[in-house]
Design an enzyme around this catalytic site. Structure first.
Site, PDB file in Angstrom:
ATOM      1  N   GLY A  95      34.610  35.697  36.120  1.00  0.00           N
ATOM      2  CA  GLY A  95      35.072  36.914  36.772  1.00  0.00           C
ATOM      3  C   GLY A  95      36.558  37.166  36.609  1.00  0.00           C
ATOM      4  O   GLY A  95      37.287  36.397  35.982  1.00  0.00           O
ATOM      5  N   LEU A 166      31.270  37.469  43.969  1.00  0.00           N
ATOM      6  CA  LEU A 166      30.586  36.245  43.561  1.00  0.00           C
ATOM      7  C   LEU A 166      31.168  35.754  42.246  1.00  0.00           C
ATOM      8  O   LEU A 166      31.399  36.534  41.328  1.00  0.00           O
ATOM      9  CB  LEU A 166      29.095  36.541  43.409  1.00  0.00           C
ATOM     10  N   CYS A 196      37.873  42.741  40.792  1.00  0.00           N
ATOM     11  CA  CYS A 196      36.932  42.248  39.777  1.00  0.00           C
ATOM     12  C   CYS A 196      37.088  42.985  38.452  1.00  0.00           C
ATOM     13  O   CYS A 196      36.165  43.045  37.633  1.00  0.00           O
ATOM     14  CB  CYS A 196      35.501  42.330  40.281  1.00  0.00           C
TER      15      CYS A 196
END
Length: 249
Positions: A95, A166, A196
């Site tokens: 990420g 996540l 993100c």
């Protein structure tokens, strides 16, 4: 007149009994309170490097002081305000950039995927489902978004806003890092980043959507749902109350 057909044989009693489901694998839940990010980062890498095939899986639940974290393939340009006063830590998860701070639940999943016979994608899906079900428990509809890891508000004026992030790292078949859920927090630090890696992405918390549950209650719900998706609903229901009580291990 043809003879009557033979009556069907009675089923073997042993064969008619459904097989017992596999025994749930132990999961230790650790409540770490407010802990600096660097300390958790170092500890979960050390835990993963030291674990053996017999090491129990663990879930660490924590709240971090303000910090930005940048994934291993992350672009530093997604930090839009270099002098924000919030430290930036480069980490080895997948990420891009995200923010952690007070009022946000962070859960680290230290899981042996090989022992549980889990593919990485399966683990990610189960984590996402646990978050979606946790939010649903507080009447908040949420969903995945194709190509954009995390969980997003599904309806209403904040539809499409990100409410949970996540990111995992897999080393020697074992996961670390995990997820974060925004409960009731100062959202302004998200304005200094492309969350993100997505420019203009709105980030929201449960409180802004009308949920009044406190951090500890939501965290307990989340832990139960995570264990249910790792080991089944029975294992989650059997989780002893002391496993859900706050302590600084």
């Amino acid at each position: 007149m043809p003879s009557a057909p033979d009556a069907p044989a009675a089923p073997d009693a042993a064969a008619s009994v459904a097989p017992n489901p596999p025994a749930a694998l132990p999961v230790t839940v650790r409540w770490l309170g407010e802990t600096p990010y660097d300390a958790c980062f170092d500890a979960m890498r050390a835990f993963t490097d030291a674990r053996t095939p017999d090491t129990d899986d663990e879930i660490w639940v924590v709240e971090h002081p303000p910090v930005y974290t940048l994934g291993q393939a992350g672009n530093p340009a997604h930090l839009l305000v270099a002098d924000s006063g919030v430290p930036l830590v480069k980490v080895d998860r997948g990420g891009q950039i995200t923010y952690h701070g007070p009022g946000q639940i962070v859960a680290y999943l230290l899981v042996d995927l090989r022992r549980r016979k889990l593919m990485v994608r399966t683990l990610v899906t189960r984590i996402e489902e646990a978050v979606i079900e946790t939010l649903a428990a507080y009447n908040l509809a949420s969903a995945r978004k194709a190509g954009a890891p995390g969980i997003y508000v599904e309806s209403g004026p904040h539809r499409g806003a990100k409410i949970a992030a996540l990111g995992l790292k897999i080393r020697n078949g074992c996961s670390y890092h995990g997820l974060s859920v925004n409960v009731k927090m100062d959202l302004r630090p998200f304005l200094a980043i492309n969350p993100c890696g997505y420019a203009g992405l709105e980030t929201i918390d449960m409180a802004s959507l009308g949920a009044t549950a406190d951090w500890h209650e939501v965290a307990q719900t989340l832990v139960r749902r995570l264990i249910a998706h790792l080991d089944g609903a029975t294992a989650a229901a059997a989780l002893p109350q002391q496993a859900l009580e706050q302590s600084n291990d």
